[in-house]
Design a protein around this motif. Sequence first.
Motif, PDB file in Angstrom:
ATOM      1  N   TYR A  67       0.844  -1.198   0.000  1.00 53.34           N
ATOM      2  CA  TYR A  67       0.000   0.000   0.000  1.00 53.34           C
ATOM      3  C   TYR A  67       0.877   1.245   0.000  1.00 53.34           C
ATOM      4  CZ  TYR A  67      -3.908  -3.087   0.730  1.00 53.34           C
ATOM      5  OH  TYR A  67      -4.843  -4.075   0.559  1.00 53.34           O
ATOM      6  N   LYS A  68       0.667   2.061  -1.025  1.00 53.12           N
ATOM      7  CA  LYS A  68       1.485   3.253  -1.218  1.00 53.12           C
ATOM      8  C   LYS A  68       0.663   4.489  -0.896  1.00 53.12           C
ATOM      9  CE  LYS A  68       4.345   5.522  -4.750  1.00 53.12           C
ATOM     10  NZ  LYS A  68       4.768   5.476  -6.175  1.00 53.12           N
ATOM     11  N   ARG A  69       1.238   5.408  -0.143  1.00 48.44           N
ATOM     12  CA  ARG A  69       0.565   6.659   0.213  1.00 48.44           C
ATOM     13  C   ARG A  69       0.858   7.692  -0.862  1.00 48.44           C
ATOM     14  NH1 ARG A  69      -1.608   9.175   4.893  1.00 48.44           N
ATOM     15  NH2 ARG A  69      -1.055  11.378   5.124  1.00 48.44           N
ATOM     16  N   VAL A  70      -0.199   8.216  -1.488  1.00 47.33           N
ATOM     17  CA  VAL A  70      -0.038   9.193  -2.564  1.00 47.33           C
ATOM     18  C   VAL A  70      -1.038  10.324  -2.358  1.00 47.33           C
ATOM     19  CG1 VAL A  70       0.792   7.476  -4.227  1.00 47.33           C
ATOM     20  CG2 VAL A  70      -1.658   7.962  -4.063  1.00 47.33           C
ATOM     21  N   VAL A  71      -0.808  11.431  -3.007  1.00 47.74           N
ATOM     22  CA  VAL A  71      -1.728  12.567  -2.978  1.00 47.74           C
ATOM     23  C   VAL A  71      -2.431  12.643  -4.325  1.00 47.74           C
ATOM     24  CG1 VAL A  71      -1.967  15.065  -2.758  1.00 47.74           C
ATOM     25  CG2 VAL A  71      -0.352  13.820  -1.300  1.00 47.74           C
ATOM     26  N   ILE A  72      -3.760  12.674  -4.286  1.00 48.57           N
ATOM     27  CA  ILE A  72      -4.567  12.677  -5.506  1.00 48.57           C
ATOM     28  C   ILE A  72      -5.705  13.684  -5.348  1.00 48.57           C
ATOM     29  CG2 ILE A  72      -4.072  10.234  -5.979  1.00 48.57           C
ATOM     30  CD1 ILE A  72      -6.961   9.636  -4.938  1.00 48.57           C
ATOM     31  N   PRO A  73      -6.369  14.063  -6.437  1.00 46.21           N
ATOM     32  CA  PRO A  73      -7.599  14.843  -6.292  1.00 46.21           C
ATOM     33  C   PRO A  73      -8.618  14.036  -5.483  1.00 46.21           C
ATOM     34  CG  PRO A  73      -6.830  14.879  -8.564  1.00 46.21           C
ATOM     35  CD  PRO A  73      -5.987  13.873  -7.847  1.00 46.21           C
ATOM     36  N   ILE A  74      -9.422  14.739  -4.710  1.00 49.85           N
ATOM     37  CA  ILE A  74     -10.444  14.049  -3.903  1.00 49.85           C
ATOM     38  C   ILE A  74     -11.286  13.172  -4.814  1.00 49.85           C
ATOM     39  CG2 ILE A  74     -12.454  14.363  -2.412  1.00 49.85           C
ATOM     40  CD1 ILE A  74     -11.277  17.109  -1.631  1.00 49.85           C
ATOM     41  N   PRO A  75     -11.463  11.888  -4.486  1.00 51.46           N
ATOM     42  CA  PRO A  75     -12.256  11.004  -5.353  1.00 51.46           C
ATOM     43  C   PRO A  75     -13.664  11.552  -5.572  1.00 51.46           C
ATOM     44  CG  PRO A  75     -11.074   9.735  -3.710  1.00 51.46           C
ATOM     45  CD  PRO A  75     -10.891  11.176  -3.333  1.00 51.46           C
ATOM     46  N   GLU A  76     -14.195  11.298  -6.762  1.00 52.01           N
ATOM     47  CA  GLU A  76     -15.533  11.792  -7.103  1.00 52.01           C
ATOM     48  C   GLU A  76     -16.617  11.101  -6.275  1.00 52.01           C
ATOM     49  OE1 GLU A  76     -16.441  11.877 -11.344  1.00 52.01           O
ATOM     50  OE2 GLU A  76     -14.297  11.612 -11.727  1.00 52.01           O
ATOM     51  N   VAL A  77     -16.371   9.838  -5.928  1.00 53.04           N
ATOM     52  CA  VAL A  77     -17.338   9.051  -5.151  1.00 53.04           C
ATOM     53  C   VAL A  77     -16.618   8.446  -3.961  1.00 53.04           C
ATOM     54  CG1 VAL A  77     -18.789   6.986  -5.136  1.00 53.04           C
ATOM     55  CG2 VAL A  77     -18.871   8.546  -7.087  1.00 53.04           C
ATOM     56  N   ILE A  78     -17.230   8.558  -2.790  1.00 51.51           N
ATOM     57  CA  ILE A  78     -16.648   8.023  -1.553  1.00 51.51           C
ATOM     58  C   ILE A  78     -17.710   7.227  -0.803  1.00 51.51           C
ATOM     59  CG2 ILE A  78     -15.713   8.627   0.721  1.00 51.51           C
ATOM     60  CD1 ILE A  78     -14.401  11.056  -0.531  1.00 51.51           C
ATOM     61  N   HIS A  79     -17.323   6.019  -0.395  1.00 47.43           N
ATOM     62  CA  HIS A  79     -18.192   5.200   0.460  1.00 47.43           C
ATOM     63  C   HIS A  79     -17.755   5.418   1.908  1.00 47.43           C
ATOM     64  CE1 HIS A  79     -20.591   2.161   2.166  1.00 47.43           C
ATOM     65  NE2 HIS A  79     -19.867   1.096   1.912  1.00 47.43           N
ATOM     66  N   ASN A  80     -18.625   5.999   2.715  1.00 46.35           N
ATOM     67  CA  ASN A  80     -18.296   6.313   4.100  1.00 46.35           C
ATOM     68  C   ASN A  80     -18.445   5.084   4.981  1.00 46.35           C
ATOM     69  OD1 ASN A  80     -17.812   7.533   6.562  1.00 46.35           O
ATOM     70  ND2 ASN A  80     -19.869   8.385   6.742  1.00 46.35           N
ATOM     71  N   ARG A  81     -17.313   4.606   5.534  1.00 49.56           N
ATOM     72  CA  ARG A  81     -17.331   3.494   6.483  1.00 49.56           C
ATOM     73  C   ARG A  81     -16.769   3.935   7.828  1.00 49.56           C
ATOM     74  NH1 ARG A  81     -20.220  -0.727   6.584  1.00 49.56           N
ATOM     75  NH2 ARG A  81     -18.555  -2.053   7.395  1.00 49.56           N
ATOM     76  N   ALA A  82     -16.800   5.225   8.093  1.00 47.89           N
ATOM     77  CA  ALA A  82     -16.283   5.770   9.351  1.00 47.89           C
ATOM     78  C   ALA A  82     -17.436   6.248  10.218  1.00 47.89           C
ATOM     79  CB  ALA A  82     -15.311   6.919   9.077  1.00 47.89           C
ATOM     80  N   ILE A  83     -17.191   6.304  11.511  1.00 44.91           N
ATOM     81  CA  ILE A  83     -18.155   6.850  12.467  1.00 44.91           C
ATOM     82  C   ILE A  83     -17.518   8.059  13.134  1.00 44.91           C
ATOM     83  CG2 ILE A  83     -19.346   6.444  14.652  1.00 44.91           C
ATOM     84  CD1 ILE A  83     -19.871   3.619  13.806  1.00 44.91           C
TER      85      ILE A  83
END
Length: 359
Positions: A67-83
């Motif tokens: 797993y590589k940490r990179v900086v990208i434009p914010i994804p157009e679609v995000i699935h929220n699995r956080a509380i």
Amino acid sequence: MEQKLVGILLNAAAHRGVPQGRTGWESLACYEEAADAYGLTPCYLKLADIDPVSGCSAVYIKSQQGYKRVVIPIPEVIHNRAIYPSGNTGTQRLAARGVKVFNLHSRYGKDEIHRLLSLDSGLVGHLPGTDTGSGGLIRMMEQYPDLILKPRRGSIGKGIMRLRRKDKESWTLEYLHHGQRASVHIHPARLPGPLLRRVDGSSYLIQERIPLAEAGGRPFDLRVTVQRGWGGEWVVTGLFAKLAPPGGFVSNIARGGEAATASFALEQAFPARAAAHYRMSAAGLALAVARCLERGLPGLADIGLDIGVTRDGQLFFIECNGRDQRYGFIKAGLPEIWKDSYRRPMGYARYLLDGGAER
């Protein structure tokens, strides 16, 4: 099919474990397999790494070297699995800038869910008697002999108490203390101050305890996973039974409950034909609940609903879980349905990326 990125929004603790693949019951492999089937590449992110000003985010993406940490434009679609704590507006800020975040929120107050469902005349008969505050507690004690007191925003069964009438002069309050069952006898005319402060503090909901059907003497309810997939429509991905521990009243797996197939539990309680009928009816009720909730909860797309079946075959809605703990399917011996619970949201993500309308 063009390969596109889909964001998987995780809490900080799970996100820290991504490089080592240590994310608890969030299966990175399942996300990756499911996403690949829809021409997607998952990237894992947390709110603190998203910069709305620059429009960029640091994410983890799997490569041949891990797993590589990179900086990208914010994804157009995000699935929220956080509380997140009540009042956090991070996902709303993302939505305001045009990001399609599904499961915009992953925790809802039980009172809010009850209020929304009570507006639907077709669902009112499937809701347990409910009240709030010390006045509500007294009213409920006068009306019902067995009550459940639950935190409005609690999860995994934490903080749930049972209050049941012992005789005309006393009631028994049962609760878990450091994982062990404990109880205390109380008099209805002299309710303990700590109990009254809890229910008056707007943090607890008081509900009629449903006389649940039992499997081997153990009360159980059904967890029904309802999700949007490709095309955007609600579908029941699967369901399993949650059995309370022997002598217990909380069926949550994290509190000592046990997962089993729905068919197994229902056939312990009812004849086979009736068991099949109740299984299908629970799925139908779950779909009706999801369709009702979507009208008041924008971005809803992936939920786990607890449905109770009484000993005489009545169905009741018990609870909505905005971040469904999918591992129950594994514990119930249903690995393919567990994988399906990852596939369906990735299908919905592809639908949104291809221009499908959010529901």
